[in-house]
Design an enzyme around this catalytic site. Structure first.
Site, PDB file in Angstrom:
ATOM      1  N   SER A  38       4.192   9.369  48.829  1.00 52.94           N
ATOM      2  CA  SER A  38       5.219   9.366  49.993  1.00 52.94           C
ATOM      3  C   SER A  38       5.047  10.333  50.924  1.00 52.94           C
ATOM      4  O   SER A  38       5.305  11.411  50.778  1.00 52.94           O
ATOM      5  CB  SER A  38       6.711   9.294  49.380  1.00 52.94           C
ATOM      6  N   GLU A 191      18.080  11.669  40.985  1.00 49.74           N
ATOM      7  CA  GLU A 191      18.696  12.351  39.897  1.00 49.74           C
ATOM      8  C   GLU A 191      20.275  12.454  40.084  1.00 49.74           C
ATOM      9  O   GLU A 191      20.636  12.505  41.411  1.00 49.74           O
ATOM     10  CB  GLU A 191      18.123  13.915  39.840  1.00 49.74           C
ATOM     11  N   SER A 210       6.111  11.332  40.256  1.00 51.96           N
ATOM     12  CA  SER A 210       4.846  11.368  39.982  1.00 51.96           C
ATOM     13  C   SER A 210       4.111  12.404  39.574  1.00 51.96           C
ATOM     14  O   SER A 210       4.658  13.595  39.068  1.00 51.96           O
ATOM     15  CB  SER A 210       4.199  10.884  41.272  1.00 51.96           C
TER      16      SER A 210
HETATM   17  I1  8IG Z   1      10.632  11.541  48.771  1.00 51.22           I
HETATM   18  O1  8IG Z   1      14.953  13.745  45.421  1.00 51.22           O
HETATM   19  C1  8IG Z   1      11.397  11.863  46.944  1.00 51.22           C
HETATM   20  N1  8IG Z   1      11.150  11.446  45.760  1.00 51.22           N
HETATM   21  N2  8IG Z   1      13.214  12.209  41.625  1.00 51.22           N
HETATM   22  N3  8IG Z   1      13.764  12.864  43.439  1.00 51.22           N
HETATM   23  C2  8IG Z   1      12.913  12.204  42.892  1.00 51.22           C
HETATM   24  N4  8IG Z   1      12.134  11.666  43.402  1.00 51.22           N
HETATM   25  C3  8IG Z   1      12.004  11.847  44.816  1.00 51.22           C
HETATM   26  C4  8IG Z   1      12.978  12.618  45.326  1.00 51.22           C
HETATM   27  C5  8IG Z   1      13.984  13.171  44.654  1.00 51.22           C
HETATM   28  N5  8IG Z   1      12.630  12.553  46.985  1.00 51.22           N
END
Ligand code: 8IG
Length: 271
Positions: A38, A191, A210
């Protein structure tokens, strides 16, 4: 099926995918593999000359993309003479396709000849000084998924999993690059603020869904690993605001040029 057979099957599937990759791309072997997570996909165009590109699902045993912003493409790039295999997007554990689906790109990279695995992700940050759009080197991880990507009594050492040599090399490019400890959750929910407090108490400074499971498999296949996070949001409970997937994608677009420049220079230095 025994557990040894499970490892063999996953590696056989990757060998099939690597053969299809060589046939479709016309590139017999690759040297460096990069998974763009991402926020990193817009950086792909800055890495080098595209030699071939097709949907990952053209290769055997790859799952179709499930998440907006994950293109599900694979690209062969010529970076000044180095053959770089780039995955634009990945399969996540929360897609419930199993750990072999999550790590298939890593195994395929190893079977395609890659000795270096670059794993990137977008994630939440626990250090308030890491504003959205900040790159952070992964120094170590906490696997909080409850899952293992290895099958059977396959004991793998994870000391210095994220190569100190490659981290040092990144700091020759960007001297101030900070380091963090990445906590992988299963997701797909973000979370709770209490879970972020737990991660903090455990020494984690980055949270995402990931990378850790992929890094473990890359190590099991003797690859050298670089982990790069793009902090796209403050972790839950830190900003006084709710987390939003579209903001995550936007932070990536805004940071694309800087991430592309960093990755492109890393690739050329590793080669
Ligand atoms: I972009 O704040 C992204 N991916 N677990 N927590 C988790 N995954 C994420 C987050 C996040 N931001």
């Amino acid at each position: 099926m025994t557990t040894n057979e499970a490892t063999q099957l996953a590696n056989d599937h990757a060998t099939e995918a690597a053969a299809a990759l060589a046939a479709l791309s016309g590139v017999a072997s690759h040297q460096i593999a990069v998974v763009l997570g991402s926020g990193w996909v817009p950086a792909a165009d800055l890495l080098g000359r595209t030699v071939a590109e097709f949907p990952v699902t053209d290769l055997p045993h790859f799952a179709p993309p499930a998440v907006a912003g994950h293109a599900g493409m694979v690209r062969s790039i010529d970076a000044d003479g180095t053959a770089v295999l780039v995955f634009l997007g990945r399969t996540h554990l929360y897609e419930e396709l199993g750990v072999d689906a999550v790590t298939h790109a890593v195994r395929t990279s190893a079977m395609a000849g890659c000795q270096t695995m670059v794993l990137t992700n977008g994630c939440g940050g626990l250090d308030a000084s890491w504003t959205p759009g900040s790159p952070v080197l992964i120094r170590d991880h906490l696997n909080l998924t409850g899952a293992s990507p290895l099958h059977g009594a396959h004991f793998v050492d994870l000391t210095d999993l994220y190569s100190p040599r490659l981290r040092e090399l990144c700091r020759t490019i960007e001297p101030g690059l900070p380091e963090g400890v990445y906590a992988q959750f299963r997701g797909p929910m973000y979370e709770t603020p209490a879970e972020i407090q737990m991660v903090r108490a455990m020494g984690g400074t980055l949270v995402g869904m990931s990378t850790a499971l992929e890094a473990i498999v890359a190590r099991s296949l003797k690859m050298e690993i670089l982990g790069l996070s793009l902090v796209t949001n403050l972790a839950a409970g830190m900003s006084g605001q709710a987390l939003n997937h579209l903001e995550v994608l936007e932070a990536g677009r805004a940071a694309a040029a800087r991430m592309g420049d960093l990755l492109s220079r890393v690739i050329r230095l590793v080669a």
